[in-house]
Design a protein around this motif. Structure first.
Motif, mmCIF file in Angstrom:
data_model
loop_
_atom_site.group_PDB
_atom_site.id
_atom_site.type_symbol
_atom_site.label_atom_id
_atom_site.label_comp_id
_atom_site.label_asym_id
_atom_site.label_seq_id
_atom_site.Cartn_x
_atom_site.Cartn_y
_atom_site.Cartn_z
ATOM 1 N N UNK B 444 0.797 -1.298 0.095
ATOM 2 C CA UNK B 444 -0.126 0.173 0.023
ATOM 3 C C UNK B 444 0.817 1.175 0.141
ATOM 4 N N UNK B 445 0.095 2.472 -0.941
ATOM 5 C CA UNK B 445 1.336 3.300 -0.069
ATOM 6 C C UNK B 445 1.684 4.075 0.639
ATOM 7 N N UNK B 446 0.444 4.050 1.274
ATOM 8 C CA UNK B 446 0.679 4.397 2.454
ATOM 9 C C UNK B 446 1.591 3.721 3.311
ATOM 10 N N UNK B 447 1.706 3.138 3.152
ATOM 11 C CA UNK B 447 2.931 2.348 3.765
ATOM 12 C C UNK B 447 3.575 2.554 3.930
ATOM 13 N N UNK B 448 3.906 2.565 2.385
ATOM 14 C CA UNK B 448 5.507 3.210 1.760
ATOM 15 C C UNK B 448 5.746 4.670 2.107
ATOM 16 N N UNK B 449 5.112 5.650 2.353
ATOM 17 C CA UNK B 449 4.756 6.389 2.081
ATOM 18 C C UNK B 449 5.495 6.606 4.492
ATOM 19 N N UNK B 450 4.914 5.927 5.061
ATOM 20 C CA UNK B 450 4.957 6.164 6.608
ATOM 21 C C UNK B 450 6.760 5.687 6.748
ATOM 22 N N UNK B 451 6.702 4.587 6.059
ATOM 23 C CA UNK B 451 8.520 4.192 6.136
ATOM 24 C C UNK B 451 9.247 4.170 4.890
ATOM 25 N N UNK B 452 9.934 4.802 4.787
ATOM 26 C CA UNK B 452 10.686 5.265 3.545
ATOM 27 C C UNK B 452 11.558 4.166 2.824
ATOM 28 N N UNK B 453 11.572 2.942 3.692
ATOM 29 C CA UNK B 453 12.468 2.409 3.739
ATOM 30 C C UNK B 453 12.384 1.058 3.112
ATOM 31 N N UNK B 454 10.881 0.784 2.830
ATOM 32 C CA UNK B 454 10.140 0.220 2.382
ATOM 33 C C UNK B 454 9.824 0.786 0.449
ATOM 34 N N UNK B 455 10.244 -0.364 0.118
ATOM 35 C CA UNK B 455 10.101 -0.631 -1.818
ATOM 36 C C UNK B 455 9.052 -0.969 -2.367
ATOM 37 N N UNK B 456 8.521 -0.768 -3.323
ATOM 38 C CA UNK B 456 6.881 -1.363 -4.031
ATOM 39 C C UNK B 456 7.662 -2.037 -4.399
ATOM 40 N N UNK B 457 6.420 -3.298 -5.336
ATOM 41 C CA UNK B 457 7.334 -4.270 -5.897
ATOM 42 C C UNK B 457 6.923 -4.085 -7.126
ATOM 43 N N UNK B 458 7.377 -5.122 -8.177
ATOM 44 C CA UNK B 458 8.110 -4.397 -9.579
ATOM 45 C C UNK B 458 6.686 -4.667 -10.066
ATOM 46 N N UNK B 459 6.392 -3.662 -11.048
ATOM 47 C CA UNK B 459 5.045 -3.250 -12.187
ATOM 48 C C UNK B 459 3.895 -3.040 -11.973
ATOM 49 N N UNK B 460 3.921 -1.972 -10.000
ATOM 50 C CA UNK B 460 2.899 -1.090 -9.501
ATOM 51 C C UNK B 460 3.665 0.245 -8.638
ATOM 52 N N UNK B 461 5.061 0.167 -9.471
ATOM 53 C CA UNK B 461 5.758 1.348 -9.289
ATOM 54 C C UNK B 461 5.162 2.223 -9.599
#
Lengths: 67, 461
Positions: B444-461
């Motif tokens: 979830x983009x929210x999770x990525x925003x809260x934790x900048x160390x997370x990286x989105x899976x390929x295809x959803x960037x």
């Protein structure tokens, strides 16, 4: 007295900059987070494949009904 | 007058500085549970969710079983007459909901971490049981996340494939990165081994030592450690031997509440409570909105001689099998067959393949290497878990697994494990294509925003 005033402004300045980077995401940012996957229309060739699939299924159905 | 102004200014500046952080609730040094029983309550909630199938986070529930079956090629979406929110046309229809999996599963990890971090009494009988359940639970949660949110395991790229952040302590401020899938797998194994060492045998706690072992076997299987898969699966198959005939059918079609686990099930969800309207609707209506695929039906070469033929679907190719959320002996047998096949031990691979088939097919003639059916070039799966072209032996094992574990939350992950084949279905003039990247759910983009160390899976960037 001037110094007291300066101190007051300094304190005000310090209190206003707290957590400025940790803003809660705004509502429009939450809405734009939904992932949408494009789904194209079937081409005529693809529709033909599906028609053949339907035909094969109907035949299998008839075959099983007669078992 | 001037003095009053100074007093007012001092008051205002003091007011502004004193209200800082008043909304930030932090539990540093203050943990709500106090006694072992309090901590146990946190765990009981999740065990109850398994028993009543009210949660999709651990063993899954009937909604998930159906949903994931719809993603796979067992049911034919192109031939469906009607649809519902529980029968997505393809996996892409679920992606908007799948983004919450990471967040939802970590909510349970949080509870487990609170217990493991803070429960002081780990030596009493209850303390040991709760600790064992907590370790197993964390292992299962990470296993589920590894399967859903990471790309499939690949030995050559195990240190490159993104994993799941390791969160083994309750810390609101931590922002861990994803690491890699090998680290995630090691963490799962470590948790399950810790649970196994505590030797929980009380079935009331559901996640017993055998369940931890079953997930350990599943984890080794997913990460292609065939030797260890064989060792654990063999032990479990001896304890939960294959059953056949009426006993098999009764187990597959059994409905809660159960006094004991049906048949040779190692763990089962929905063991308690009465059958709900929701379950009945999923089973009697929703599973029958689309027929099984002809390719799947065609795998039952022995037709009525194979007990699964009549259990799985009716004469109109519509589902008959109960939606099952369980782990049972047959899965161990299939893992043994596949494990041996990967190790090129054809004799043992055939032995376990035949062991299963003879329990399912009347007047069974065992398969031999020279009587195995050839690989079907039109089959969806073209390569095995290691990326090698299918041999007749491997194809037969995978086909047997498909028949045995139909409607048991398995086929979608089999497709993912064996090459992530791309395929499409058509419905009402629209093409729905299951592309390779869709086998791995997004964060979830929210999770990525809260934790900048997370990286989105390929295809959803």
């Amino acid at each position: 007295m001037k110094y007291i005033l300066w101190c007051c402004f300094l304190l005000l300045g310090l209190s206003s900059c707290d957590n400025s980077k940790e803003l809660t995401p705004r509502i429009e940012e939450i809405i734009d987070s939904e992932i949408v996957i494009p789904t194209p229309r079937l081409t005529y060739e693809e529709q033909d494949i599906l028609d053949a699939e339907q035909k094969a299924f109907d035949e299998a159905l008839a075959e099983r009904a007669s078992e | 007058m001037k003095r009053y102004i100074y007093y007012i200014l001092l008051f205002v500046s003091g007011y502004c500085t004193s209200c800082d952080d008043y909304l930030e609730v932090k539990t540093y040094g203050q943990v709500l549970p106090e006694t072992t029983e309090d901590y146990a309550t946190l765990i009981y909630t999740h065990l109850n969710n398994i028993e009543t199938a009210t949660s999709d986070k651990i063993l899954g529930n009937f909604n998930d079983v159906l949903r994931f079956e719809c993603f796979s090629d067992n049911l034919n979406a192109s031939l469906m007459k009607t649809t519902s929110s529980y029968t997505p046309t393809y996996v892409g229809s679920y992606i908007a909901s799948a983004i919450y999996r990471f967040n939802n599963l970590f909510q349970v990890v949080k509870d487990v971490n609170i217990v493991l971090d803070n429960m002081e009494d780990k030596e009493s009988e209850l303390g040991k049981k709760i600790t064992a359940v907590a370790y197993t639970l964390r292992g299962i949660l990470y296993y589920n996340m590894m399967r859903e949110l990471c790309e499939p395991y690949d030995k050559q790229r195990a240190n490159e494939i993104m994993g799941i952040p390791i969160v083994d302590h309750f810390d609101m401020e931590a922002k861990p990165g994803r690491g890699n899938i090998q680290v995630t797998a090691d963490f799962i194994i470590d948790n399950l081994e810790k649970a196994i060492a505590l030797n929980l045998t009380d079935d009331e706690y559901i996640l017993t030592i055998d369940v931890a072992k079953a997930y350990l076997a599943r984890t080794y299987f997913w990460i292609q450690n065939w030797e260890k898969t064989i060792a654990v699966a063999k032990e479990l198959l001896e304890k939960y031997p294959l059953i056949e005939g009426e006993a098999y059918e009764a187990m597959i079609q059994s409905k809660p509440p159960f006094e004991t686990k049906p048949g040779n099930m190692i763990v089962v969800s929905y063991g308690q409570g009465m059958i709900s309207t929701a379950f009945n609707t999923r089973y009697a209506t929703d599973t029958r909105r689309r027929p099984v695929s002809l390719e799947f039906a065609g795998l039952f070469k022995e037709k009525e001689r194979d007990i699964r033929y009549a259990i799985s679907f009716d004469k109109t190719f519509l589902n008959k099998k109960r939606l099952n959320m369980c782990i049972r002996g047959a899965e161990m047998c299939l893992m043994l067959a596949e494990g041996y096949a990967h190790l090129s031990d054809e004799e043992n691979a055939l032995l376990y393949l035949n062991k299963l088939r003879e329990k399912r097919i009347k007047d069974y003639v065992p398969l031999a290497m020279n009587t195995l059916p050839p690989v079907d070039p039109s089959a969806m799966i073209k390569v095995d878990a290691e990326g090698k072209n299918l041999t007749p032996l491997m194809a037969s094992i995978l086909n047997e697994r498909r028949k045995e574990l139909y409607m048991e939350y398995d086929r979608w992950f089999e497709l993912k494990r064996n090459g992530r084949p791309e395929f499409w279905v058509g419905y009402k003039g629209i093409k729905y294509e299951t592309k390779k990247y869709l086998y791995t759910f997004p964060l979830w983009k929210q999770d990525l925003r809260v934790n900048p160390n997370l990286v989105q899976n390929e295809g959803y960037e």
